[in-house]
Scaffold this active site. Structure first.
Site, PDB file in Angstrom:
ATOM      1  N   LYS A 578       0.812  -1.228   0.000  1.00 16.66           N
ATOM      2  CA  LYS A 578       0.000   0.000   0.000  1.00 16.66           C
ATOM      3  C   LYS A 578       0.838   1.268   0.000  1.00 16.66           C
ATOM      4  O   LYS A 578       0.312   2.360  -0.148  1.00 16.66           O
ATOM      5  CB  LYS A 578      -0.870   0.031   1.262  1.00 16.66           C
ATOM      6  CG  LYS A 578      -2.136  -0.764   1.148  1.00 16.66           C
ATOM      7  CD  LYS A 578      -3.024  -0.545   2.357  1.00 16.66           C
ATOM      8  CE  LYS A 578      -2.629  -1.378   3.548  1.00 16.66           C
ATOM      9  NZ  LYS A 578      -2.840  -2.801   3.469  1.00 16.66           N
ATOM     10  N   GLU A 666      -0.756  -6.594  10.444  1.00 16.69           N
ATOM     11  CA  GLU A 666       0.564  -6.362   9.858  1.00 16.69           C
ATOM     12  C   GLU A 666       1.577  -6.899  10.871  1.00 16.69           C
ATOM     13  O   GLU A 666       1.253  -7.037  12.061  1.00 16.69           O
ATOM     14  CB  GLU A 666       0.793  -4.852   9.665  1.00 16.69           C
ATOM     15  CG  GLU A 666      -0.205  -4.161   8.751  1.00 16.69           C
ATOM     16  CD  GLU A 666       0.094  -4.350   7.271  1.00 16.69           C
ATOM     17  OE1 GLU A 666       1.267  -4.553   6.918  1.00 16.69           O
ATOM     18  OE2 GLU A 666      -0.856  -4.325   6.473  1.00 16.69           O
ATOM     19  N   LYS A 681      -6.106   3.291   3.549  1.00 16.50           N
ATOM     20  CA  LYS A 681      -7.089   2.708   2.621  1.00 16.50           C
ATOM     21  C   LYS A 681      -8.142   3.734   2.199  1.00 16.50           C
ATOM     22  O   LYS A 681      -8.468   3.840   1.014  1.00 16.50           O
ATOM     23  CB  LYS A 681      -7.771   1.498   3.259  1.00 16.50           C
ATOM     24  CG  LYS A 681      -6.823   0.315   3.411  1.00 16.50           C
ATOM     25  CD  LYS A 681      -7.488  -0.833   4.156  1.00 16.50           C
ATOM     26  CE  LYS A 681      -6.517  -1.982   4.321  1.00 16.50           C
ATOM     27  NZ  LYS A 681      -7.035  -3.040   5.190  1.00 16.50           N
TER      28      LYS A 681
END
Ligand code: ADP
Ligand code: ASP
Ligand code: MG
Length: 814
Positions: A578, A666, A681
Site C-alpha cells: 500500500k 501487519e 485505505k
C-alpha cells in the site's frame, strides 16, 4: 528432371548426409535428379575467418585451417569406412591448394574480393565431391559436375551477376550429354567470362539451384533445409512461429529481402518468370508438408503472411535546409551508393524533403559515409546540408502480405503493438505496393518485437503475460500456487498464457525466460542467486519480454520506490503493497502519469479489502460518469477481528495477540491499531474518487490509550495493552450500554475523510459484520439513498492472492 538443393546443415554431418542420400535415392526412382549442395555447415564462415586471420598476419589461421580439414576428414571416414582413398586424395589435393592460398594471403597481407571468392569456393567443391563419391561407393548412378563450368557471371566478385544466355546454354547442353540418374553440383560458385572464380553471394546455393531449375524448365524446385518450410516469422526467435503452407513469389521475396534467411532473395527471380513453384522441405523431417512458393493466389483471412527481421543495419540520414525543393540530391546520393556497390535495404523520405533516411548493412556504413560526405563536400562546407549521420545497432523488422493493401489499419496495429511494448521506432517505410511495412528498431528489441507482432497477427489472440513476483511469503506463495493451478484454464478459456519468469523473496531470486517450472519453484528459488531489488529490476528490463508485469507482494518501502523505474520501461505494476498509493500525493500522481504515458497498467486492488473488488468497482463507477458523494466503510479485517472477539470476558491484549498469531495484522500491529492502515485505505479510495488528498488530511480519532499511542517498540506496545486493559473495557462497556457494537469505521464525505472507532447500533449494515469481513458502501449520484455495498472477507492470504491474480488477469485483458 527434378532439381533439389541441400543446405549447409543438411550436409553438415555424416548423419545428415546419409539422410540426404536416402532422399536422393528415393527421388531418383521417379526421374533424374540434379542435386545442388552447399558447403558443409559453417565451413564458408570458417574459410572466411581463416582468410581474415591470415590477412591480419595472425598465425591462428593455421588452426582454423586444421579445423576445416578435420571436419571434412571425419565426415569422409564416417561415411566411407572401407573405401575412402579417392576421397582422401581429393581432400589432400584441395587442402594443399587451400593452405597455399592462405599462406599467400598471409604473405601479402591482403584479401581482395577476388581472392575471397577463390577461398570460399573450396567449401562447395569439397562437399559436392564427398557426396557424389560416397553415393558412387554405395553403387548409385551418380555424376558430379562443377558448376563453375556451367554458371557464367560478370566479375562482380562476392556477388556476381549471371550471364543467363551463356549459363542456360551450358546447363542445357550438359544435361543433354549425361545419362546418370543423379548429378551432384556445388552451389554458390561460378566463373566469370574471363574464367576467374566468382560466387553468387552468401547463401547463394539456393540461387544456383533456381538457375538450374529455370534453365531446365523443370516442374518444381526443392530447397531442402533444417526447418519445415518458410515460417510465419524467424523460428529461432519466436517459439510459436509455424510453417506457412503456401506463399506467393512476391511475399517470399519480400520476406527473404528483409531477412528470412531460409531463402536467398535472388532465388525467386529465375523461377518466377517460368512459374516454377519452389518447395521448401526439411531434411530432418521429409514427411512434413513444408512451404510451396508459387503464383497461386492463396485466400486466407489473415492479411499478414509473415514477419521478418534483418540485423546489423546502419541508418544513414542526410538532412539540411539546402535540400528543400532542389532536385537531384537523391539522385546523387543513390548514384554514389551504387558506385560503391552498397545495397540499400530501406528508404524513407519526409515529404518536406528535408531529410532522407536509408537502411544499409552496417558493414558498408563507413564506406558510405566517406563517399557521401565527399560527393556533398561543397554543400556541407556551405552548411546547406549536414555531414551524413550514421546510427548503428539497429535492425529492420517487416510485415509482409500481398493482401495487406486490402485491409485498413494494419500499420496502425503494428505500430501501436510496438509502442505498447515500449519499442522505439527509428524509421518506417511502406512499399507503395503495400506488400510490406517495415520499421527500423534497436537490435535489443527485435526478439520482443517479433514475439508481440506474431502474437498480434498470428496467434489466435492468445496473449502471453510474463510475470515477475517479488515477495513470495505467505500471500506470494498462495499466488504462485493459484497461478500454477489455473494456467491451463486461463489458456483454454481466456486465451492467456500466464508465465512466471522471475521470483524473489528477501533471500534469493530466480529467473527463467521460458517460464519457471512451477512444479519445483521453491527449490529453484532457494538455489537462485542472492536477492537484490536493483538486480531484480535490471533482470526484468534486460529480459525485455512483451507484456511484462511486476508484482509487489511485499510491504517494503524500497520496493515501492522502484515502481517508476518499472513503469518507464512499459512494465505493468501490480501492487499489494500500500505504500506507494498512500505516500505523498505527488508520488501517487506521478505513478498514475507514468502508467498512462508508458501504457503500463498500475493496479492495486488488494490495497483495499484484499480480494474484494472495491477499487475496480469504484473505477468503473467513475469511468461511467458517476460521482462519488460519500464512502462509509469498515476496512480493517484485523480491527474487525479484534472488536468482534473483544468483550467483558476477554482481555484486549489476548485478542490482539491472537489476531497477530493468525496473520490478520501487519507484522507491526500498531499499524492496524493506530488506524494508520485504515487511513491509508480510505485515502486511496478518496484519491481514486478524484480527490487530491494526503494522509495528514485524514482525521484520525484513535481509540488507543495515551501510552499505547506513544509506545516505542512492538513489545512496549503489547505491554501497554496489558496495563491499559481498563481503558479498553470502558470503550466496550459504553457501547454495550447503548446496545451498540464497536466497529472501526472509515468515512469520506464532503471532500473530508476520517477514521475512528464508532458505536454501531443494531440494524445498521455494519452491525452484523462477522470475523475479518470488510464492508464498503458507496453513495453516488446514481446510488443516492441505497448505497452500492461490497462486503466479504477483507483479509487472509488466499483472498489477497486471488485479488492479485484478478489484477494480473485484468491487465491481460487490457
Ligand atoms: P541452409 O543452410 O539450409 O541454406 P539457412 O541457414 O540458410 O539454411 O536457412 C535456414 C534458417 O533460416 C533456419 O534455420 C532459420 O533459422 C532461418 N530463418 C529465418 N527466418 C525464417 C523464416 N521466416 N522461416 C524459416 N526459417 C527462417
Ligand atoms: N556456403 C555458402 C554460404 O554459406 C552458400 C550457401 O550455403 O548457400 O553462404
Ligand atoms: Mg541458405
Amino acid at each position: 528432371m527434378q532439381v533439389l538443393k541441400f543446405g549447409g546443415t543438411s550436409v553438415g554431418s555424416s548423419k545428415n548426409i546419409n539422410k540426404v542420400i536416402s532422399i536422393l535415392e528415393s527421388y531418383s526412382k521417379k526421374d533424374r535428379v540434379a542435386c545442388v549442395v552447399s558447403a558443409v555447415g559453417g565451413i564458408t564462415d570458417k574459410l572466411l575467418l581463416a582468410g581474415e586471420q591470415a590477412k591480419q598476419k595472425d598465425q591462428t589461421f593455421k588452426d582454423t585451417f586444421n579445423t576445416i580439414l578435420n571436419i571434412h576428414l571425419d565426415i569422409i571416414n564416417d561415411l566411407n569406412p572401407k573405401n575412402s582413398q579417392v576421397l582422401l586424395d581429393y581432400l589432400d589435393d584441395k587442402s594443399t591448394a587451400l593452405k597455399q592460398l592462405l599462406e599467400g594471403i598471409y604473405l601479402i597481407n591482403e584479401l581482395s574480393p577476388k581472392t575471397s571468392d577463390k577461398l570460399v569456393s573450396f567449401g562447395e567443391k569439397i562437399s559436392s565431391f564427398i557426396i557424389s563419391e560416397t553415393m558412387k561407393n554405395r553403387g548409385l548412378s551418380v555424376a558430379r559436375k562443377n558448376t563453375q563450368e556451367l554458371i557464367i557471371t560478370n566479375s562482380n566478385y562476392t556477388k556476381a551477376e549471371v550471364d543467363y544466355q551463356r549459363t542456360n546454354a551450358n546447363i542445357q547442353a550438359y544435361f543433354k550429354s549425361t545419362e546418370e540418374q543423379i548429378t551432384v553440383l556445388p552451389g554458390f560458385i561460378s566463373k566469370s567470362v574471363q574464367g576467374e572464380e566468382t560466387t553468387l553471394g552468401r547463401g547463394g546455393s539456393d540461387f544456383t539451384a533456381a538457375i538450374i531449375a529455370a534453365a531446365l524448365q523443370v516442374d518444381q524446385l526443392d530447397i531442402w533445409t533444417d526447418v519445415s518450410g518458410m515460417f510465419t516469422t524467424n523460428p529461432k526467435l519466436v517459439k510459436q512461429a509455424y510453417p506457412i503452407k503456401t506463399i506467393s513469389y512476391q511475399e517470399a521475396m519480400e520476406l527473404s529481402h528483409f531477412g528470412a534467411k531460409v531463402l536467398y532473395p535472388p532465388t525467386v527471380q529465375p523461377v518466377l518468370d517460368l512459374n516454377i513453384p519452389i518447395h521448401i522441405k526439411n531434411t530432418n523431417a521429409p514427411e512434413d508438408t513444408g512451404t510451396i512458393i508459387s503464383n497461386e493466389e492463396t485466400r486466407t483471412s489473415n492479411p499478414v503472411t509473415g514477419i521478418s527481421n534483418i540485423g546489423n543495419i546502419a541508418l544513414l540520414t542526410l538532412q539540411g535546409s539546402g535540400m528543400v525543393g532542389i532536385p537531384g540530391f537523391s539522385k546523387r546520393l543513390f548514384e554514389t551508393l551504387a558506385q560503391e556497390k552498397i545495397n540499400v535495404i530501406l528508404i524513407t523520405q519526409a515529404s518536406s524533403e528535408h531529410s532522407i533516411c536509408l537502411g544499409i548493412d552496417a558493414g558498408d556504413a563507413e564506406r558510405a559515409k566517406m563517399a557521401v560526405d565527399l560527393i556533398f563536400e561543397n554543400e556541407i562546407a556551405l552548411h546547406k546540408i549536414d555531414p551524413i549521420i550514421v546510427e548503428t545497432g539497429l535492425s529492420i523488422i517487416a510485415l509482409v502480405g500481398d493482401n495487406m493493401k486490402n485491409h485498413q489499419g494494419i500499420s496502425g496495429k503494428m505500430f501501436s503493438t510496438l509502442g505498447k511494448n515500449n519499442i522505439n521506432i527509428r524509421a518506417i517505410a511502406q512499399g507503395a505496393s503495400e506488400k510490406n511495412i517495415s520499421a527500423v528498431i534497436a537490435d535489443k528489441d527485435v526478439k520482443k518485437a517479433l514475439n508481440t507482432l506474431h502474437e498480434q497477427f498470428f496467434e489466435a489472440k492468445t496473449k502471453q503475460l510474463n510475470v515477475f513476483i517479488t515477495g513470495v511469503g505467505n500471500v506470494g506463495e498462495r499466488l504462485v500456487e493459484q497461478i500454477k493451478q489455473q494456467r491451463t484454464y486461463l489458456k483454454e478459456n481466456l486465451k492467456i498464457n500466464l508465465r512466471i519468469i522471475g521470483l524473489s523473496n528477501s533471500r534469493t531470486m530466480c529467473f527463467d525466460e521460458e517460464g519457471i517450472d512451477l512444479k519445483d519453484w521453491k527449490t529453484i528459488l532457494a538455489n537462485g542467486p542472492k536477492a537484490s531489488l536493483d538486480g531484480f529490476l535490471q533482470q526484468v528490463i534486460d529480459l525485455n519480454l512483451r507484456n511484462s508485469i511486476f508484482v509487489d507482494v511485499t510491504a517494503n518501502e524500497e520496493v515501492a520506490r522502484l515502481y517508476p523505474n518499472y513503469l518507464r520501461e512499459s512494465i505493468g505494476v501490480v501492487a499489494c503493497n500500500k505504500i506507494a498509493c498512500s505516500s505523498a500525493m505527488d508520488t501517487y500522481a506521478l505513478l498514475k502519469r507514468l502508467s498512462l504515458k508508458y501504457n503500463a497498467p498500475f493496479l492495486f486492488e488488494t490495497n483495499v479489502g484484499a480480494g474484494l473488488p472495491v477499487i475496480d468497482t469504484l473505477n468503473n463507477l467513475v469511468a461511467s460518469g458517476d460521482k462519488i458523494t460519500s464512502i462509509q466503510a469498515v476496512l480493517s479485517g484485523s480491527l474487525n477481528f479484534v472488536f468482534n472477539h473483544f468483550n467483558d470476558t476477554t482481555r484486549f491484549y489476548d485478542v490482539v495477540k491472537q489476531a497477530q498469531a493468525e496473520g490478520y495484522t501487519e507484522p507491526d500491529p500498531r499499524i492496524d491499531l493506530s488506524g494508520v492502515d485504515v487511513a491509508r485505505k480510505i485515502l486511496i479510495l478518496a484519491r481514486e474518487s478524484g480527490m487530491d488528498m494526503n494522509l495528514e488530511d485524514i482525521e484520525n480519532n484513535s481509540f488507543l490509550s495515551e501510552s499505547g499511542l506513544h509506545s516505542d517498540t512492538v513489545a512496549d506496545f503489547f505491554q501497554t495493552l496489558i496495563e491499559d486493559e481498563d481503558h479498553y473495557q470502558r470503550l466496550y462497556a459504553a457501547a454495550k450500554a447503548k446496545h451498540c457494537r464497536l466497529k472501526y469505521v472509515a468515512q469520506f464525505h464532503n471532500a473530508k475523510a476520517s477514521v475512528g472507532l464508532q458505536e454501531i447500533p443494531e440494524g445498521h449494515p455494519f452491525y452484523n459484520l462477522e470475523g475479518k469481513d470488510n464492508i464498503v458502501m458507496f453513495y453516488t449520484h446514481r446510488y443516492p439513498e441505497q448505497p452500492m455495498i461490497i462486503k466479504g472477507a477483507g483479509a487472509g492470504a488466499d483472498v489477497t492472492a486471488s485479488g492479485l491474480f484478478a489484477d494480473i488477469i485484468r491487465l491481460g485483458n487490457n
